[in-house]
Scaffold this motif. Structure first.
Motif, PDB file in Angstrom:
ATOM      1  N   VAL A  43       7.318 -21.676 -31.947  1.00  0.00           N
ATOM      2  CA  VAL A  43       7.349 -22.366 -30.651  1.00  0.00           C
ATOM      3  C   VAL A  43       8.413 -22.881 -30.771  1.00  0.00           C
ATOM      4  O   VAL A  43       8.228 -24.243 -31.553  1.00  0.00           O
ATOM      5  N   TYR A  44       9.959 -22.941 -29.992  1.00  0.00           N
ATOM      6  CA  TYR A  44      10.575 -23.359 -29.973  1.00  0.00           C
ATOM      7  C   TYR A  44      11.478 -23.907 -28.910  1.00  0.00           C
ATOM      8  O   TYR A  44      11.162 -23.420 -27.767  1.00  0.00           O
ATOM      9  N   ASN A  45      12.588 -24.861 -28.811  1.00  0.00           N
ATOM     10  CA  ASN A  45      13.226 -24.796 -27.304  1.00  0.00           C
ATOM     11  C   ASN A  45      14.601 -24.284 -27.688  1.00  0.00           C
ATOM     12  O   ASN A  45      14.781 -23.352 -28.907  1.00  0.00           O
ATOM     13  N   THR A  46      15.769 -24.154 -26.920  1.00  0.00           N
ATOM     14  CA  THR A  46      16.864 -23.307 -27.080  1.00  0.00           C
ATOM     15  C   THR A  46      17.439 -23.700 -27.971  1.00  0.00           C
ATOM     16  O   THR A  46      18.071 -22.553 -28.713  1.00  0.00           O
ATOM     17  N   ASP A  47      17.962 -24.867 -28.963  1.00  0.00           N
ATOM     18  CA  ASP A  47      18.630 -24.754 -29.733  1.00  0.00           C
ATOM     19  C   ASP A  47      17.732 -25.358 -31.166  1.00  0.00           C
ATOM     20  O   ASP A  47      18.259 -25.219 -31.844  1.00  0.00           O
ATOM     21  N   LYS A  48      16.302 -25.320 -30.936  1.00  0.00           N
ATOM     22  CA  LYS A  48      16.178 -25.440 -32.004  1.00  0.00           C
ATOM     23  C   LYS A  48      15.786 -26.793 -32.796  1.00  0.00           C
ATOM     24  O   LYS A  48      15.434 -26.548 -33.936  1.00  0.00           O
ATOM     25  N   SER A  49      15.978 -27.069 -31.788  1.00  0.00           N
ATOM     26  CA  SER A  49      15.784 -28.639 -32.342  1.00  0.00           C
ATOM     27  C   SER A  49      14.258 -29.709 -32.569  1.00  0.00           C
ATOM     28  O   SER A  49      14.294 -30.632 -33.438  1.00  0.00           O
ATOM     29  N   LYS A  50      13.282 -28.366 -31.726  1.00  0.00           N
ATOM     30  CA  LYS A  50      12.247 -28.725 -31.592  1.00  0.00           C
ATOM     31  C   LYS A  50      11.343 -27.695 -31.742  1.00  0.00           C
ATOM     32  O   LYS A  50      11.175 -26.603 -31.673  1.00  0.00           O
ATOM     33  N   THR A  51      10.449 -27.627 -32.584  1.00  0.00           N
ATOM     34  CA  THR A  51       9.344 -26.676 -32.789  1.00  0.00           C
ATOM     35  C   THR A  51       7.792 -26.548 -33.315  1.00  0.00           C
ATOM     36  O   THR A  51       8.005 -28.457 -33.878  1.00  0.00           O
ATOM     37  N   SER A  52       7.566 -26.324 -32.961  1.00  0.00           N
ATOM     38  CA  SER A  52       5.831 -26.153 -33.465  1.00  0.00           C
ATOM     39  C   SER A  52       5.342 -24.977 -33.882  1.00  0.00           C
ATOM     40  O   SER A  52       6.123 -23.496 -34.033  1.00  0.00           O
ATOM     41  N   GLN A  67       8.427 -31.672 -19.538  1.00  0.00           N
ATOM     42  CA  GLN A  67       8.104 -31.319 -18.726  1.00  0.00           C
ATOM     43  C   GLN A  67       8.930 -29.736 -17.970  1.00  0.00           C
ATOM     44  O   GLN A  67       8.425 -28.551 -18.088  1.00  0.00           O
ATOM     45  N   ASN A  68      10.489 -29.543 -18.605  1.00  0.00           N
ATOM     46  CA  ASN A  68      10.969 -28.824 -17.394  1.00  0.00           C
ATOM     47  C   ASN A  68      11.639 -27.419 -18.390  1.00  0.00           C
ATOM     48  O   ASN A  68      12.285 -27.038 -18.479  1.00  0.00           O
ATOM     49  N   GLU A  69      11.569 -28.519 -19.980  1.00  0.00           N
ATOM     50  CA  GLU A  69      12.611 -27.360 -20.782  1.00  0.00           C
ATOM     51  C   GLU A  69      12.213 -25.945 -20.877  1.00  0.00           C
ATOM     52  O   GLU A  69      10.995 -25.881 -20.721  1.00  0.00           O
ATOM     53  N   ARG A  70      12.720 -25.370 -21.942  1.00  0.00           N
ATOM     54  CA  ARG A  70      12.495 -23.874 -21.826  1.00  0.00           C
ATOM     55  C   ARG A  70      12.435 -24.028 -23.319  1.00  0.00           C
ATOM     56  O   ARG A  70      12.932 -24.053 -24.153  1.00  0.00           O
ATOM     57  N   ILE A  80       8.420 -11.570 -27.195  1.00  0.00           N
ATOM     58  CA  ILE A  80       8.769 -13.030 -26.710  1.00  0.00           C
ATOM     59  C   ILE A  80       8.421 -13.216 -25.699  1.00  0.00           C
ATOM     60  O   ILE A  80       8.471 -12.572 -24.835  1.00  0.00           O
ATOM     61  N   PHE A  81       8.126 -14.548 -25.553  1.00  0.00           N
ATOM     62  CA  PHE A  81       7.461 -14.787 -24.179  1.00  0.00           C
ATOM     63  C   PHE A  81       8.608 -16.487 -23.618  1.00  0.00           C
ATOM     64  O   PHE A  81       8.421 -17.806 -25.178  1.00  0.00           O
ATOM     65  N   LYS A  82       8.628 -16.826 -22.710  1.00  0.00           N
ATOM     66  CA  LYS A  82      10.097 -17.546 -22.840  1.00  0.00           C
ATOM     67  C   LYS A  82       9.764 -18.276 -20.997  1.00  0.00           C
ATOM     68  O   LYS A  82       8.871 -17.886 -19.783  1.00  0.00           O
ATOM     69  N   SER A  83       9.186 -19.499 -20.970  1.00  0.00           N
ATOM     70  CA  SER A  83       8.535 -19.988 -19.901  1.00  0.00           C
ATOM     71  C   SER A  83       9.247 -22.065 -20.382  1.00  0.00           C
ATOM     72  O   SER A  83       9.720 -22.486 -21.217  1.00  0.00           O
ATOM     73  N   VAL A  88       3.256 -24.063 -18.312  1.00  0.00           N
ATOM     74  CA  VAL A  88       2.081 -23.075 -19.301  1.00  0.00           C
ATOM     75  C   VAL A  88       1.043 -23.911 -18.720  1.00  0.00           C
ATOM     76  O   VAL A  88      -0.026 -23.851 -19.053  1.00  0.00           O
ATOM     77  N   LEU A  89       1.249 -25.413 -18.543  1.00  0.00           N
ATOM     78  CA  LEU A  89       0.001 -26.272 -18.198  1.00  0.00           C
ATOM     79  C   LEU A  89      -1.101 -25.999 -17.198  1.00  0.00           C
ATOM     80  O   LEU A  89      -2.341 -26.406 -17.303  1.00  0.00           O
ATOM     81  N   LYS A  90      -0.121 -25.049 -16.346  1.00  0.00           N
ATOM     82  CA  LYS A  90      -0.781 -25.147 -15.175  1.00  0.00           C
ATOM     83  C   LYS A  90      -1.401 -24.020 -15.044  1.00  0.00           C
ATOM     84  O   LYS A  90      -2.525 -23.307 -14.373  1.00  0.00           O
ATOM     85  N   LYS A  91      -1.622 -23.116 -16.157  1.00  0.00           N
ATOM     86  CA  LYS A  91      -2.023 -21.856 -16.419  1.00  0.00           C
ATOM     87  C   LYS A  91      -3.458 -22.117 -17.538  1.00  0.00           C
ATOM     88  O   LYS A  91      -3.601 -21.223 -18.189  1.00  0.00           O
ATOM     89  N   GLU A  92      -4.128 -23.362 -16.639  1.00  0.00           N
ATOM     90  CA  GLU A  92      -5.366 -23.548 -18.423  1.00  0.00           C
ATOM     91  C   GLU A  92      -5.102 -23.953 -19.526  1.00  0.00           C
ATOM     92  O   GLU A  92      -6.127 -23.853 -20.073  1.00  0.00           O
ATOM     93  N   ASN A  93      -3.924 -24.555 -19.449  1.00  0.00           N
ATOM     94  CA  ASN A  93      -3.140 -23.889 -21.135  1.00  0.00           C
ATOM     95  C   ASN A  93      -4.190 -23.258 -21.850  1.00  0.00           C
ATOM     96  O   ASN A  93      -4.037 -23.590 -22.980  1.00  0.00           O
ATOM     97  N   ILE A  94      -3.971 -21.913 -21.211  1.00  0.00           N
ATOM     98  CA  ILE A  94      -3.984 -20.682 -22.314  1.00  0.00           C
ATOM     99  C   ILE A  94      -2.441 -20.444 -21.918  1.00  0.00           C
ATOM    100  O   ILE A  94      -2.242 -19.831 -20.798  1.00  0.00           O
ATOM    101  N   LEU A  95      -1.779 -19.602 -22.401  1.00  0.00           N
ATOM    102  CA  LEU A  95      -0.971 -18.275 -22.728  1.00  0.00           C
ATOM    103  C   LEU A  95      -1.400 -17.168 -23.482  1.00  0.00           C
ATOM    104  O   LEU A  95      -2.019 -17.426 -24.864  1.00  0.00           O
ATOM    105  N   TYR A  96      -1.298 -16.141 -22.588  1.00  0.00           N
ATOM    106  CA  TYR A  96      -1.633 -14.805 -23.494  1.00  0.00           C
ATOM    107  C   TYR A  96       0.092 -14.119 -23.568  1.00  0.00           C
ATOM    108  O   TYR A  96       1.044 -14.183 -22.592  1.00  0.00           O
TER     109      TYR A  96
END
Length: 809
Positions: A43-52, A67-70, A80-83, A88-96
């Motif tokens: 799980v990462y942002n556009t420039d991969k400065s944040k990862t999980s 909150q609105n970061e890609r 690959i899923f982008k959001s 994502v948090l609006k979907k009951e914290n579950i991502l498929y």
């Protein structure tokens, strides 16, 4: 004091909101089809400065993202899923995530017994995972293979299923469960049903190797290998005990099936336990409405007050009697003392009730005005296996991975037959004990060369008895057994397999194996005067393989493979004592040698813009010294009396050559993340050539067959509308042995038996009510076709509604 209390309360409230905020930003990533957690999703942002990354439970924390970061969610096996975090948090914290239509990085184990990238394998190998198995809802593991669309399955009765791969079947295909071969010394050339002993509910993955696999698996792996890998135990990753499981129920209308299953896993950090129980109850099978009238069951034998009478069947589409029941048990215990070692003890048990051999019960008598048999049934088929495996990872002096597998298996089967209005019930009972030890090494320390090597020892002992029961006097007398009692079969082998990565886009695989086989049997002349006292065979076989996998472009793969296979004579070949066929009797023949197969295959895969995958393969197999049943003489006589009937004498002999070739095609189309199309087509041709130069079509060459699937799915619902079809087998294309079984075939315009073409239209649907509850509704053979698959004794099901529910806990 009051001030400190107020501060403490304020601090506690602050901690609560901080904790709730962090917890509220934790999401769980699941597979959209299986609803199982996906480990190691990046799980990462556009420039991969944040990862999980997701943990063992598919969970990860999004608190470091705005909150609105890609945000990108990436895993090798999924699109690959982008959001954004807010969405994502609006979907009951579950991502498929959606699995990729084609995954080149899929890992397979059956080629070397160690994990390898599928893209590096030159042989065709098909993998069927647990979620695909659950979706197709097979009644048995024979149906599991058939549902793949890539394996043809013959059935003589409801309690059976004999796979055919590339023109070979029965003891020329190898069955393996968790790396232990099921093939034993009495696997016969006729159709066998041992595959139904494997519980499909416990199968995590099935890997099917097309073509010879003798380098790794030894004798019998001529046409292919079917390796069933069962569920693994799960260890806990925390100090808390892990507990999970699943319960299933299934009902089917065509044979009033009632099936129940439950399994559960208990895991600690070092110990884990998996328990599974399945019970199946199948009633008599009902055939379709539209088709050949000759397939109808117009009458059957009923015994009233000790007298056999032919009675009319009130429902001539009901195949009486075909029902049976079965229980399957599995218990696994695993111990993991450290990160390098794990020990697994697995115990499997399967037992059926008595079940009728339907094709023998519909044979007409010699006059053609009645039925030949009053009874013909198998006694309970029992299989027990205890498998102890030791696995070691990490650098060793001569290896990087070590597996030691020791197993004990016990098989029981029996046959019982009585002619119409005959008072004598003839029975044979077989018990077989099998011991095996395998040691397998992996070594990947020599640059781009990866080595796999090991050894194997197998010992089989056969216990066989015969008896006859007189229903008039209730007296039982001993008779000749089916096999020499106490006969043994054993093999000792060593192999080495190599994988060389010559370039990033070019891999070479090669292997060599030497196997030695001993057969020992003593013949009892109490009932028959044999012209020999014993069979004492000692034979060796050297087999090898060489193949390559090449990616001339990133979206194009070309594979080529040359390999040899062999099958050593077993106790069924050498020592079968007077096994009856209609008007024929099979006698022992101790003068046999191994049969060999030489195989070439070429494959190609083309990926078109990640939307269309085209797959094709062609193969040619040449077999020499083929072990076939042919006319023989016993004590100088070509005919002898057996069970009161003058019968033609036959025996297994090295009396033929065989040529098998064919083509396999596949097309996978991904229209969108929700819609796809999958299609398979297999064309096989084969000839058996006698020593005198005459030839005939191969007995186990399946007709042209295939399927076309249209699939639609979203997060909760999946449906598959598909067409399955088989081509015609004309009279001239039937093996001579099949031409003599006119009673299981239709009649062509010239009055000759043949197998008509057929098709079925089907729909499967699965709906996830919640993450824990999943329902399945399948409607098979919607147009209610009445058809009989090639060489099968039983007629296939008519329209069939399957209802199933699974609860995961």
């Amino acid at each position: 004091m009051k001030f400190l209390v107020r501060m403490y309360k304020s601090f506690a409230i602050l901690l609560f909101f901080i904790s709730a905020s962090i917890t509220g930003q934790e999401i769980t990533i699941l597979d959209i089809e299986s609803k199982e957690p996906i480990v190691n999703v990046a799980v990462y942002n556009t420039d991969k400065s944040k990862t999980s990354i997701t943990d063992f439970d598919g969970k990860c924390d999004l608190s470091l993202f705005d909150q609105n970061e890609r945000i990108f969610f990436k895993h090798l096996g999924y699109d690959i899923f982008k959001s954004t975090k807010a969405v994502v948090l609006k979907k009951e914290n579950i991502l498929y995530l959606f699995p990729k239509a084609q995954e080149l990085n899929e890992v397979v184990m059956s080629i070397s017994k160690w994990e390898q990238q599928k893209k590096d394998i030159p042989q065709k190998i098909v993998s069927i995972d647990a979620k695909s198995i659950a979706f197709s809802a097979p009644q048995t593991s024979a149906d599991l293979l058939q549902n793949s669309g890539k394996v043809f399955v013959q059935k003589s009765q409801l309690g059976g299923g004999s796979p055919m791969i590339r023109g070979f079947s029965t003891n020329r295909l190898l069955l393996s469960v968790d790396g232990v071969r099921m093939n034993n010394a009495i696997f016969r050339g006729g159709n066998i049903q041992n595959v139904i002993s494997i519980d499909p509910f416990t199968v995590k993955n099935t890997e099917i190797i097309f073509g010879p696999g003798s380098v790794i698996y030894g004798s019998d792996a001529i046409g292919g290998v079917m390796n069933f890998l069962t569920k693994k135990v799960q260890f806990s990753t925390t100090d808390e005990t892990l507990f999970n499981g699943v319960a299933n129920y299934r009902y089917a209308t065509a044979n009033t099936e009632n099936t129940a299953h439950v399994d559960f896993n208990i895991g600690k950090k070092q110990w884990a336990f998996l328990t599974s129980v399945s019970y199946n109850d199948f009633g008599d099978l009902k055939m379709g409405k539209h088709g050949e009238d000759s397939y109808l069951r117009e009458n059957y034998v009923q015994t009233n007050n000790g007298e056999d009478v032919l009675v009319a069947n009130t429902d001539n589409r009901l195949q009486v009697p075909t029902g049976y029941n079965q229980i399957n048990l599995l218990q696994k215990i695993a111990f993991k003392p450290n990160t390098n070692w794990d020990i697994n003890w697995s115990n499997y048990y399967s037992e059926t009730s008595d079940y009728s051999r339907y094709d023998r019960l519909i044979r007409p008598n010699s006059a053609g005005d009645g039925l030949r048999s009053a009874e013909w049934y198998y006694g309970p088929q029992k299989w027990l296996m205890s498998n102890l495996q030791f696995n070691k990872n990490g650098k060793g002096k001569f290896y990087d991975g070590l597996k030691i597998t020791t197993a004990y298996q016990h098989f029981e089967e029996s046959r019982h037959d009585r002619g119409f209005q005959d008072s004598i019930l003839y029975s044979t009972e077989e018990k077989l004990d099998a011991l095996s030890t395998n040691i397998d090494f992996e070594n990947k320390r020599i640059g781009d060369l990866r080595l796999y090597y090991g050894g194997e020892y197998i010992f089989n002992k056969v216990h066989s008895t015969g008896s006859q029961l007189d229903s008039n006097t209730e007296e039982t007398a001993a008779t000749a057994s089916r096999y020499p009692d106490g006969a043994t079969w054993q093999t000792l082998a060593g192999y080495i397999n190599t994988e060389y990565k010559a370039k990033p886009n070019f891999s070479l695989l090669s292997g060599i194996r030497y196997s030695h086989v001993w057969v020992a049997a003593e013949f009892d002349d109490t009932y028959y005067s044999f012209p020999f006292d014993n069979a004492d065979l000692s034979t060796g076989a050297l087999t090898g393989s060489l193949g390559m996998s090449w990616f001339p472009k990133a979206d194009l793969q070309i594979t080529a493979n040359a390999s040899t296979g062999f099958r050593a004579p077993n106790i069924d070949d050498v020592g079968k004592i007077f096994d009856s066929e209609p008007s024929s009797v099979v006698v022992p023949n101790p003068d046999l040698e191994p049969e060999y197969a030489y195989n070439m295959e070429l494959g190609i895969q083309k990926n078109i813009k990640d939307k269309v995958m085209l797959k094709g393969a062609t193969f040619y197999t040449y077999m020499v010294d083929a072990l076939v049943r042919r006319d023989f003489e016993f004590n100088g006589m070509s005919e002898i009396e057996y069970n009161g009937e003058l019968s033609n004498v036959q025996a297994i002999q090295n009396a033929a050559k065989a040529y098998v070739y064919g083509f396999e095609f596949g097309v996978d189309v991904t229209f969108s993340e929700r819609m796809s199309l999958i299609s398979n087509l297999t064309i096989t041709k084969g000839i058996e050539e006698e020593d005198d130069g005459t030839d005939s079509p191969g007995r186990h060459v399946a007709p042209t067959f295939g399927d076309i699937h249209y699939i639609w799915k979203n997060q909760k619902f999946k449906t598959d509308v598909f067409l399955s079809f088989n081509g015609e087998v004309a009279f001239d294309d039937l093996a001579v042995s099949e031409q003599s079984k006119a009673y299981i075939y239709a009649e062509d315009a010239n009055g000759n038996p043949y197998a008509p073409s057929w098709y079925t239209l089907n729909i499967r649907s699965q709906y996830a009510i919640s993450n824990a509850i999943k329902t399945t509704i399948n409607l098979e053979n919607i147009t209610n076709q009445r058809y009989r698959s090639y060489s099968s004794g039983i007629v296939a099901p008519g329209i069939n509604l399957v209802l199933a529910v699974a609860y995961t806990f």
